[in-house]
Design an enzyme around this catalytic site. Structure first.
Site, PDB file in Angstrom:
ATOM      1  N   LYS A  32      59.218 -17.791  45.626  1.00 49.83           N
ATOM      2  CA  LYS A  32      58.380 -18.342  46.757  1.00 49.83           C
ATOM      3  C   LYS A  32      57.369 -19.406  45.958  1.00 49.83           C
ATOM      4  O   LYS A  32      56.177 -18.596  45.582  1.00 49.83           O
ATOM      5  CB  LYS A  32      57.668 -17.246  47.638  1.00 49.83           C
ATOM      6  CG  LYS A  32      56.487 -17.280  48.366  1.00 49.83           C
ATOM      7  CD  LYS A  32      56.429 -18.541  49.515  1.00 49.83           C
ATOM      8  CE  LYS A  32      54.833 -18.744  49.704  1.00 49.83           C
ATOM      9  NZ  LYS A  32      54.439 -19.801  49.029  1.00 49.83           N
ATOM     10  N   GLY A  78      48.232 -16.055  40.931  1.00 47.50           N
ATOM     11  CA  GLY A  78      47.724 -16.826  41.896  1.00 47.50           C
ATOM     12  C   GLY A  78      46.128 -16.131  41.791  1.00 47.50           C
ATOM     13  O   GLY A  78      45.851 -15.694  40.872  1.00 47.50           O
ATOM     14  N   SER A  79      45.417 -16.420  43.256  1.00 50.55           N
ATOM     15  CA  SER A  79      44.078 -16.061  43.131  1.00 50.55           C
ATOM     16  C   SER A  79      43.748 -14.628  43.248  1.00 50.55           C
ATOM     17  O   SER A  79      44.762 -13.757  43.495  1.00 50.55           O
ATOM     18  CB  SER A  79      43.486 -16.676  44.072  1.00 50.55           C
ATOM     19  OG  SER A  79      44.174 -16.322  45.339  1.00 50.55           O
ATOM     20  N   GLY A 131      46.195 -11.498  45.183  1.00 51.11           N
ATOM     21  CA  GLY A 131      46.821 -10.614  44.339  1.00 51.11           C
ATOM     22  C   GLY A 131      46.340  -9.127  44.622  1.00 51.11           C
ATOM     23  O   GLY A 131      47.072  -8.260  44.655  1.00 51.11           O
ATOM     24  N   GLU A 183      49.051 -12.014  37.656  1.00 52.59           N
ATOM     25  CA  GLU A 183      48.191 -12.747  36.853  1.00 52.59           C
ATOM     26  C   GLU A 183      47.506 -13.453  37.504  1.00 52.59           C
ATOM     27  O   GLU A 183      47.876 -14.309  38.645  1.00 52.59           O
ATOM     28  CB  GLU A 183      49.235 -13.809  36.002  1.00 52.59           C
ATOM     29  CG  GLU A 183      50.190 -13.198  34.937  1.00 52.59           C
ATOM     30  CD  GLU A 183      49.347 -12.192  33.913  1.00 52.59           C
ATOM     31  OE1 GLU A 183      47.937 -12.552  33.663  1.00 52.59           O
ATOM     32  OE2 GLU A 183      49.837 -11.353  33.049  1.00 52.59           O
ATOM     33  N   CYS A 243      44.013 -21.287  34.429  1.00 53.11           N
ATOM     34  CA  CYS A 243      43.435 -19.725  34.787  1.00 53.11           C
ATOM     35  C   CYS A 243      42.897 -19.576  33.506  1.00 53.11           C
ATOM     36  O   CYS A 243      41.885 -18.605  33.188  1.00 53.11           O
ATOM     37  CB  CYS A 243      44.579 -18.890  35.127  1.00 53.11           C
ATOM     38  SG  CYS A 243      46.043 -19.140  33.917  1.00 53.11           S
ATOM     39  N   GLN A 300      40.281 -27.967  47.391  1.00 51.50           N
ATOM     40  CA  GLN A 300      39.813 -27.760  46.204  1.00 51.50           C
ATOM     41  C   GLN A 300      38.760 -28.723  45.545  1.00 51.50           C
ATOM     42  O   GLN A 300      37.601 -28.002  44.928  1.00 51.50           O
ATOM     43  CB  GLN A 300      41.022 -27.612  44.954  1.00 51.50           C
ATOM     44  CG  GLN A 300      40.767 -27.184  43.794  1.00 51.50           C
ATOM     45  CD  GLN A 300      40.363 -25.789  43.641  1.00 51.50           C
ATOM     46  OE1 GLN A 300      41.156 -25.024  44.188  1.00 51.50           O
ATOM     47  NE2 GLN A 300      39.199 -25.595  42.946  1.00 51.50           N
ATOM     48  N   GLU A 316      35.272 -17.742  39.864  1.00 47.18           N
ATOM     49  CA  GLU A 316      35.917 -18.744  39.028  1.00 47.18           C
ATOM     50  C   GLU A 316      36.017 -20.143  39.894  1.00 47.18           C
ATOM     51  O   GLU A 316      36.041 -20.100  41.246  1.00 47.18           O
ATOM     52  CB  GLU A 316      37.569 -18.379  39.173  1.00 47.18           C
ATOM     53  CG  GLU A 316      38.551 -19.410  38.699  1.00 47.18           C
ATOM     54  CD  GLU A 316      40.027 -18.786  38.572  1.00 47.18           C
ATOM     55  OE1 GLU A 316      40.130 -18.523  39.709  1.00 47.18           O
ATOM     56  OE2 GLU A 316      40.702 -19.152  37.582  1.00 47.18           O
TER      57      GLU A 316
HETATM   58  P1  NAD Z   1      47.008 -18.357  45.835  1.00 45.32           P
HETATM   59  O1  NAD Z   1      46.470 -16.873  45.691  1.00 45.32           O
HETATM   60  O2  NAD Z   1      46.308 -19.046  46.859  1.00 45.32           O
HETATM   61  O3  NAD Z   1      48.458 -18.579  46.168  1.00 45.32           O
HETATM   62  C1  NAD Z   1      49.323 -18.032  44.884  1.00 45.32           C
HETATM   63  C2  NAD Z   1      50.687 -17.720  45.856  1.00 45.32           C
HETATM   64  O4  NAD Z   1      50.487 -16.665  46.647  1.00 45.32           O
HETATM   65  C3  NAD Z   1      51.346 -19.196  46.584  1.00 45.32           C
HETATM   66  O5  NAD Z   1      52.586 -19.109  46.428  1.00 45.32           O
HETATM   67  C4  NAD Z   1      50.856 -18.611  47.913  1.00 45.32           C
HETATM   68  O6  NAD Z   1      51.651 -19.392  49.069  1.00 45.32           O
HETATM   69  C5  NAD Z   1      51.159 -17.026  48.091  1.00 45.32           C
HETATM   70  N1  NAD Z   1      50.409 -16.214  49.014  1.00 45.32           N
HETATM   71  C6  NAD Z   1      49.595 -16.743  49.669  1.00 45.32           C
HETATM   72  N2  NAD Z   1      48.988 -15.773  50.440  1.00 45.32           N
HETATM   73  C7  NAD Z   1      50.001 -14.697  50.417  1.00 45.32           C
HETATM   74  C8  NAD Z   1      50.078 -13.222  50.984  1.00 45.32           C
HETATM   75  N3  NAD Z   1      49.524 -12.909  51.902  1.00 45.32           N
HETATM   76  N4  NAD Z   1      51.318 -12.713  50.354  1.00 45.32           N
HETATM   77  C9  NAD Z   1      52.204 -13.374  49.433  1.00 45.32           C
HETATM   78  N5  NAD Z   1      51.915 -14.134  49.049  1.00 45.32           N
HETATM   79  C10 NAD Z   1      51.091 -15.177  49.336  1.00 45.32           C
HETATM   80  O7  NAD Z   1      46.480 -19.287  44.631  1.00 45.32           O
HETATM   81  P2  NAD Z   1      46.707 -20.567  44.141  1.00 45.32           P
HETATM   82  O8  NAD Z   1      45.433 -21.224  44.955  1.00 45.32           O
HETATM   83  O9  NAD Z   1      47.916 -21.361  44.432  1.00 45.32           O
HETATM   84  O10 NAD Z   1      46.539 -20.627  42.728  1.00 45.32           O
HETATM   85  C11 NAD Z   1      45.380 -20.764  42.052  1.00 45.32           C
HETATM   86  C12 NAD Z   1      44.857 -19.281  41.473  1.00 45.32           C
HETATM   87  O11 NAD Z   1      46.082 -19.129  40.737  1.00 45.32           O
HETATM   88  C13 NAD Z   1      43.572 -19.503  40.465  1.00 45.32           C
HETATM   89  O12 NAD Z   1      42.733 -18.395  40.829  1.00 45.32           O
HETATM   90  C14 NAD Z   1      44.175 -19.225  39.233  1.00 45.32           C
HETATM   91  O13 NAD Z   1      43.195 -18.804  38.313  1.00 45.32           O
HETATM   92  C15 NAD Z   1      45.456 -18.478  39.336  1.00 45.32           C
HETATM   93  N6  NAD Z   1      46.247 -18.750  38.137  1.00 45.32           N
HETATM   94  C16 NAD Z   1      46.545 -17.480  37.289  1.00 45.32           C
HETATM   95  C17 NAD Z   1      47.391 -17.676  36.344  1.00 45.32           C
HETATM   96  C18 NAD Z   1      47.453 -16.456  35.364  1.00 45.32           C
HETATM   97  O14 NAD Z   1      48.504 -16.351  34.699  1.00 45.32           O
HETATM   98  N7  NAD Z   1      46.555 -15.641  35.092  1.00 45.32           N
HETATM   99  C19 NAD Z   1      47.991 -18.978  36.082  1.00 45.32           C
HETATM  100  C20 NAD Z   1      47.831 -19.978  36.912  1.00 45.32           C
HETATM  101  C21 NAD Z   1      46.960 -19.706  37.978  1.00 45.32           C
END
Ligand code: NAD
Length: 476
Positions: free
Chosen positions: A171, A224-225, A229, A246, A280, A327, A378
């Site tokens: 996804k 993700g965020s 998470g 992550e 990240c 963003q 962040e």
């Molecule tokens: P996000 O959390 O908005 O989305 C990440 C993913 O989660 C997307 O595919 C989104 O559709 C999905 N999602 C959203 N709501 C959900 C839910 N309720 N249940 C399940 N899935 C859901 O993050 P983003 O804006 O796409 O990415 C940016 C963030 O990712 C930043 O905070 C960044 O630090 C982090 N990031 C971390 C790493 C790492 O390895 N630590 C790497 C890259 C990005």
């Protein structure tokens, strides 16, 4: 181009779709991406559930062949797919091509790992008994990925998942369907049995919870965020499901008086602003001792202001646009908050270019303290702040004074301080005289504290997540 969902070996008809917009030029629509509802997700879960036992029984050679095929094609097409990536996400063309190459190398690495699947045979503490420890696939895994590494992150989850014999539902983030689609298209021709890999694009908030809660999905790997998470971890806890997260970072780059100034400036420039700061592992807090502070800030600001910001596909551009308007507004508002809280801001304004896009000048905020919001939250954009400290001891304390713990860097010529920092920085990854961002593909990736949860990704450590362990005792 229509990006369709891929379920059970078939490209599904699209009933609802969203445009895929180039952040360097919003008049350029790359295509339309399918927006799955829960019905298509359920089909994908069922398809993966049915396919999982067959793939779990596949031979190392079959797994090697699939992973090697995908790795070879990614490497052969890195220029074309890198262009797609840059057009879709906005990182510069060299960065886009580099990311595709990295995805290819990841598949190659796990192709090799498939041939090295191993367990342990130990002597029992009881006479005459044999003990075997073997690894098993976990079944169907749900992989949820962000937009900032649209091909490398799906690759570093899909490749180990398949290597260790699992079925996959990807996804991807809503903003980057093109890269996910391209990767799955290659996988669809790789010889994998139907249903082993499935692509479900759609709104995270709509289909994400169902993916996380389905009893047929045995594990969730999420990048993700932090808020998303945390929600996923809570749901996985409720369902006693394996989970790996992550998330964000507020990564410190410590610069000591004895640092090589050129190295420190180069590492900070790269860590803070390359990939538009949308990493990240970005060096967002520059923690600088007072003896080098003025020279460092002046030199970094000069280099930052000389960065060429523009259309990601243009030759010579060093920083592409921000990924989208939301963003960009978030970045600008953090710069504003930092100024209001007393920071001295250089750069950080919205920029216009020949094409309409989400352009912003990189920002350096000096004269900050670690309690300011710019240093605790962040931003996820090309914004770095500088915190002045007295000495190494204070620098280490400030570096560690954060709820995050992904990456931490130090620039110094002192072996004593470098060694102490490696041992005492509260982060999963530590860099000496190198940017906090930019890692190898064959070693573990991940953090501590609020940045990560669960076992590490990448390298051989990925086996911890994508397998479960069985211990068998035999009296022959
Ligand atoms: P996000 O959390 O908005 O989305 C990440 C993913 O989660 C997307 O595919 C989104 O559709 C999905 N999602 C959203 N709501 C959900 C839910 N309720 N249940 C399940 N899935 C859901 O993050 P983003 O804006 O796409 O990415 C940016 C963030 O990712 C930043 O905070 C960044 O630090 C982090 N990031 C971390 C790493 C790492 O390895 N630590 C790497 C890259 C990005």
């Amino acid at each position: 181009m229509d990006y369709r969902n891929f379920v059970g070996g078939q490209w599904l008809e699209t009933t609802d779709s969203t445009p895929n917009v180039n952040p360097s030029d919003i008049s350029d629509i790359l295509g339309y991406a399918a927006k799955a509802g829960v019905d298509q997700l359920d089909q994908a879960i069922d398809a993966a559930h049915q396919a999982a036992p067959g793939w779990a029984a596949s031979t190392p050679q079959q797994r090697f062949d699939v992973l090697d095929f995908v790795g070879s094609e990614l490497l052969a097409r890195k220029a074309e797919l890198g262009r797609l990536l840059s057009r879709e996400e906005g990182k510069t063309l060299p960065e886009g091509i580099g990311e595709v190459a990295r995805a290819g190398q990841i598949f190659k690495f796990f192709a090799g790992e498939a041939l090295r699947l191993a367990g342990d045979r130990l002597a029992s503490v009881r006479p005459g008994i044999e003990v075997d420890v073997t690894r098993f696939p976990i079944g169907v895994v749900g992989l949820i990925t962000p937009w900032n590494f649209p091909i490398a992150i799906p690759a570093w989850k899909i490749a180990p998942a398949l290597c260790y014999g699992n079925a996959v539902i990807l996804k991807p983030a809503e903003l980057v369907p093109g890269c996910a689609h391209a990767l799955i298209e290659i996988l669809s021709r790789s010889g994998l049995p139907e249903g082993v890999v499935n692509l479900v694009m759609g709104r995270g908030s709509q289909i994400g919870p169902r993916l996380v809660e389905s009893a047929k999905v045995k594990a969730i790997s999420f990048t993700g965020s932090v808020p998303t998470g945390r929600g996923i971890a809570a749901a996985c806890g409720q369902h006693l499901k394996k989970v790996q997260l992550e998330m964000g970072g507020k990564n410190p780059m410590v610069v000591l008086d004895d640092a090589d100034l050129a190295i420190a400036v180069e590492a900070s420039l790269n860590g803070a602003f390359f990939s538009t700061g949308q990493r990240c592992t970005a060096s967002s807090r520059l923690v600088v001792t007072e003896g080098i502070h003025e020279r460092f800030v002046e030199a970094l600001a000069e280099r930052m202001q000389a960065l060429k910001v523009g259309n990601a596909l243009e030759d010579g551009v060093q920083m592409g646009p921000v990924v989208d308007e939301r963003q960009l507004q978030q970045n600008l508002s953090y710069v504003d908050i930092a100024a209001k809280q007393g920071g001295k801001v250089q750069g950080g304004e919205r920029l216009n270019r020949d094409t309409e896009g989400f352009y912003m000048a990189p920002a350096l905020v000096s004269e900050t303290d670690n309690a300011m919001r710019i240093n605790t939250e962040e931003v996820f954009g090309p914004v770095a702040s500088v915190i002045r400290v007295k000495d190494y001891e204070e620098a280490l304390a400030v570096a560690n004074d954060t709820e995050f713990g992904l990456s931490a860097g130090i620039c110094t010529t002192s072996l004593k301080h470098a060694s102490h920092f490696k041992a005492n920085a509260e982060a999963g990854m530590v860099m000496v005289n190198l940017p906090t961002a930019g890692v190898d593909y064959h070693v573990p990736f991940g953090g501590t504290k609020g940045s990560s949860f669960g076992s590490r990704e990448q390298g051989r450590y990925a086996a911890e997540f994508y397998t479960s362990v069985k211990t068998a005792y035999t009296l022959p």
